[in-house]
Design an enzyme around this catalytic site. Sequence first.
Site, PDB file in Angstrom:
ATOM      1  N   HIS A 268       0.812  -1.209   0.000  1.00  0.00           N
ATOM      2  CA  HIS A 268       0.000   0.000   0.000  1.00  0.00           C
ATOM      3  C   HIS A 268       0.848   1.264   0.000  1.00  0.00           C
ATOM      4  CE1 HIS A 268      -3.738  -1.677  -0.557  1.00  0.00           C
ATOM      5  NE2 HIS A 268      -4.197  -1.785   0.666  1.00  0.00           N
TER       6      HIS A 268
ATOM      7  N   ASP B  18      -6.421   5.460   9.514  1.00  0.00           N
ATOM      8  CA  ASP B  18      -7.793   5.622   9.018  1.00  0.00           C
ATOM      9  C   ASP B  18      -8.288   4.355   8.343  1.00  0.00           C
ATOM     10  OD1 ASP B  18      -8.134   8.244   9.775  1.00  0.00           O
ATOM     11  OD2 ASP B  18      -7.170   9.008   7.972  1.00  0.00           O
TER      12      ASP B  18
ATOM     13  N   GLU C 172     -10.181  14.950  12.909  1.00  0.00           N
ATOM     14  CA  GLU C 172      -9.553  15.137  11.605  1.00  0.00           C
ATOM     15  C   GLU C 172     -10.225  16.310  10.906  1.00  0.00           C
ATOM     16  OE1 GLU C 172      -9.083  11.698   9.089  1.00  0.00           O
ATOM     17  OE2 GLU C 172      -7.751  10.734  10.552  1.00  0.00           O
TER      18      GLU C 172
HETATM   19  C1  LIG Z   1      -5.904   3.431   1.293  1.00  0.00           C
HETATM   20  C2  LIG Z   1      -4.753   3.745   2.192  1.00  0.00           C
HETATM   21  C3  LIG Z   1      -4.990   4.351   3.395  1.00  0.00           C
HETATM   22  C4  LIG Z   1      -3.931   4.659   4.247  1.00  0.00           C
HETATM   23  N1  LIG Z   1      -4.199   5.258   5.439  1.00  0.00           N
HETATM   24  C5  LIG Z   1      -3.190   5.548   6.275  1.00  0.00           C
HETATM   25  C6  LIG Z   1      -3.447   6.162   7.529  1.00  0.00           C
HETATM   26  O1  LIG Z   1      -4.573   6.461   7.879  1.00  0.00           O
HETATM   27  N2  LIG Z   1      -2.391   6.402   8.345  1.00  0.00           N
HETATM   28  C7  LIG Z   1      -1.112   6.071   8.009  1.00  0.00           C
HETATM   29  O2  LIG Z   1      -0.211   6.289   8.819  1.00  0.00           O
HETATM   30  N3  LIG Z   1      -0.848   5.510   6.819  1.00  0.00           N
HETATM   31  C8  LIG Z   1      -1.839   5.256   5.948  1.00  0.00           C
HETATM   32  N4  LIG Z   1      -1.558   4.687   4.738  1.00  0.00           N
HETATM   33  C9  LIG Z   1      -0.160   4.478   4.360  1.00  0.00           C
HETATM   34  C10 LIG Z   1       0.370   3.184   4.926  1.00  0.00           C
HETATM   35  O3  LIG Z   1       0.667   3.351   6.284  1.00  0.00           O
HETATM   36  C11 LIG Z   1       1.635   2.807   4.192  1.00  0.00           C
HETATM   37  O4  LIG Z   1       1.312   2.492   2.874  1.00  0.00           O
HETATM   38  C12 LIG Z   1       2.368   1.681   4.869  1.00  0.00           C
HETATM   39  O5  LIG Z   1       3.487   1.417   4.075  1.00  0.00           O
HETATM   40  C13 LIG Z   1       1.575   0.414   5.130  1.00  0.00           C
HETATM   41  O6  LIG Z   1       1.255  -0.299   3.989  1.00  0.00           O
HETATM   42  P1  LIG Z   1       1.638  -1.833   3.828  1.00  0.00           P
HETATM   43  O7  LIG Z   1       1.368  -2.575   5.068  1.00  0.00           O
HETATM   44  O8  LIG Z   1       1.004  -2.284   2.575  1.00  0.00           O
HETATM   45  O9  LIG Z   1       3.231  -1.751   3.641  1.00  0.00           O
HETATM   46  P2  LIG Z   1       4.072  -1.883   2.300  1.00  0.00           P
HETATM   47  O10 LIG Z   1       3.673  -0.825   1.365  1.00  0.00           O
HETATM   48  O11 LIG Z   1       4.013  -3.271   1.808  1.00  0.00           O
HETATM   49  O12 LIG Z   1       5.546  -1.586   2.860  1.00  0.00           O
HETATM   50  C14 LIG Z   1       5.932  -0.284   3.247  1.00  0.00           C
HETATM   51  C15 LIG Z   1       7.419  -0.245   3.621  1.00  0.00           C
HETATM   52  O13 LIG Z   1       7.621  -0.982   4.815  1.00  0.00           O
HETATM   53  C16 LIG Z   1       8.472  -2.093   4.585  1.00  0.00           C
HETATM   54  N5  LIG Z   1       7.864  -3.216   5.312  1.00  0.00           N
HETATM   55  C17 LIG Z   1       6.708  -3.850   5.059  1.00  0.00           C
HETATM   56  N6  LIG Z   1       6.503  -4.807   5.986  1.00  0.00           N
HETATM   57  C18 LIG Z   1       7.554  -4.755   6.831  1.00  0.00           C
HETATM   58  C19 LIG Z   1       7.929  -5.483   7.989  1.00  0.00           C
HETATM   59  N7  LIG Z   1       7.180  -6.462   8.470  1.00  0.00           N
HETATM   60  N8  LIG Z   1       9.089  -5.160   8.597  1.00  0.00           N
HETATM   61  C20 LIG Z   1       9.875  -4.148   8.125  1.00  0.00           C
HETATM   62  N9  LIG Z   1       9.581  -3.451   7.035  1.00  0.00           N
HETATM   63  C21 LIG Z   1       8.432  -3.738   6.403  1.00  0.00           C
HETATM   64  C22 LIG Z   1       8.487  -2.287   3.073  1.00  0.00           C
HETATM   65  O14 LIG Z   1       9.689  -2.882   2.609  1.00  0.00           O
HETATM   66  C23 LIG Z   1       8.330  -0.875   2.576  1.00  0.00           C
HETATM   67  O15 LIG Z   1       9.563  -0.198   2.578  1.00  0.00           O
HETATM   68  C24 LIG Z   1      -2.594   4.367   3.870  1.00  0.00           C
HETATM   69  C25 LIG Z   1      -2.356   3.755   2.634  1.00  0.00           C
HETATM   70  C26 LIG Z   1      -3.419   3.445   1.812  1.00  0.00           C
HETATM   71  C27 LIG Z   1      -3.146   2.823   0.477  1.00  0.00           C
END
Ligand SMILES: Cc1cc2nc3c(=O)[nH]c(=O)nc-3n(C[C@H](O)[C@H](O)[C@H](O)COP(=O)(O)OP(=O)(O)OC[C@H]3O[C@@H](n4cnc5c(N)ncnc54)[C@H](O)[C@@H]3O)c2cc1C
Length: 494
Positions: free
Chosen positions: A100, A168, A284
């Site tokens: 994400h 969120d 917010e």
């Molecule tokens: C629709 C939507 C809503 C969102 N709302 C919010 C919000 O309200 N508040 C907020 O703070 N953020 C929000 N985000 C952003 C979100 O926090 C980031 O995208 C975050 O990266 C989490 O997504 P993910 O779990 O898919 O991680 P990924 O996108 O898969 O990874 C993000 C980063 O973290 C690393 N990573 C992933 N897993 C691990 C792990 N287990 N250990 C170490 N590193 C790791 C990856 O290598 C990469 O560098 C939102 C994103 C989207 C798409």
Amino acid sequence: MAETSPIATYFMLLLVFLSRLVSTLGKPKPRTQLLPPKLQNRLLADPDSIELASSDYGNMFREIPASVLYPSSINDIESLIKFSHNNSAPFTIAARGQGHSVRGQAMARNGVVVNMPSLKNQRNGFGITVSTNLSMGFFYADVGGEQLWIDVLHATLEHGLAPVSWTDYLYLTVGGTLSNAGISGQTFRYGPQISKVYEMDVITGIGDFVTCSPEKNKKLFYAVLGGLGQFGIIVRARIALEPAPKRVKWVRMLYNDFDAFTRDQERLISINGRKQKNSLDYLEGLLLMNQEVAKFYDDQTLNSVDKDLQDLFEGLSFIPGFTFDKDVSYVDFLNRVRSGELKLQSQGLWDVPHPWLNLFVPKSQISDFNSVVFKEIVLKRNITSGLVLVYPMNRNKWDDRMSAVIPDEDVFYTVGFLHSSGFNDWQALDVQNKDILQLCYNAGIEVKQYLPNYKTMEEWKNHFGMKWRTFQERKAQFDPKMILSPGQRIFNNN
Ligand SMILES: Cc1cc2nc3c(=O)[nH]c(=O)nc-3n(C[C@H](O)[C@H](O)[C@H](O)COP(=O)(O)OP(=O)(O)OC[C@H]3O[C@@H](n4cnc5c(N)ncnc54)[C@H](O)[C@@H]3O)c2cc1C
């Protein structure tokens, strides 16, 4: 971005990757003889795997990995990292939660992407375990880094408990949000998600499995929280829990004056004590200019919640007669973004480019930000293709020993330009993003990016400021070969 077709590129780069592996052993050998045998069946490079690992929610950039690891245990991740670390030509490795991210942060060009959700239902994974010590009033959940927050919510609610700090949107992984901060309208009162972690198990860039906490291996603990995946892969986090509220009074107010809007927000977040009954739980703001707030309640506070809200609203400057309120369950409130997601998915509008820009703006400069950015760019150009969030937080709810970067002021705002666009016109929004950053720079507005994206080392140094040296030292200690999360483009330019 890949210019060639994904499949052609995948074959090409797979060869590059294999040749890097075999070159270290002198004469070419098949990959299966080089990798630890237990990983052989778990490391795939079929078109579907490569497609998944080279895409993300942003839908703007692609980096093609050599292969994707579907771990069956924590041990698989350990072995993979060790294998790379001990190789004279180490390859990069990125954990991918839900992908994400919006700018390739979970990708690894020519490297290996670890598909974290594979751990979800494995017997050897951590899953979600809730522990309660009722006599001490101490509750926590041990949660695998691959778990989704929505699943953490459901599992903890079975015990009448829940984490207190949320994003969120709940379909994000625990490891992914802890690598950034995890923020939302609750942060002003409860802190970001990274401030609600007691302990973690992390596999470092050396391949060591390390348990860390504020007491034990604390350097790693603070490095990893907000550490953009640079120091280790989080495989377990111990998350603080509290008794879960049952219901939520959720109120939306409209404003027509930016200064009044921010003044009211700052007033409301100044009431933020943990035990303070007369405090909101969530706040917010959205451009143009509505503010929504929420207060949790249960059977004990059922009779006082409306009066508490009235007291809190006294003297605020929203437009009278334009408040909208709802009374919803706690789960419906926390999971409020999901229905929007499902609707967009059904219309084919979820998987479109998302040139998002998230900024932290010091309170003392939010009025300048309004003049320079909102009035000059957003309103004049009329490019408003998504939500624009504007809400403040308190710095004292953050821990400066962690890697996350925030402005150096007691109160700061998050401003999130959550753009969606068509496949052909996201560049225009990206140009607008660049203009916003440039205007801030020209006007001396000291913004920090949240979910940061930079291209040069100089920009990263500037982003981390005083924390840069520590960040570098931690990298040298925990991931000296610069293997992890290359998609952040900090040390290893992906
Ligand atoms: C629709 C939507 C809503 C969102 N709302 C919010 C919000 O309200 N508040 C907020 O703070 N953020 C929000 N985000 C952003 C979100 O926090 C980031 O995208 C975050 O990266 C989490 O997504 P993910 O779990 O898919 O991680 P990924 O996108 O898969 O990874 C993000 C980063 O973290 C690393 N990573 C992933 N897993 C691990 C792990 N287990 N250990 C170490 N590193 C790791 C990856 O290598 C990469 O560098 C939102 C994103 C989207 C798409």
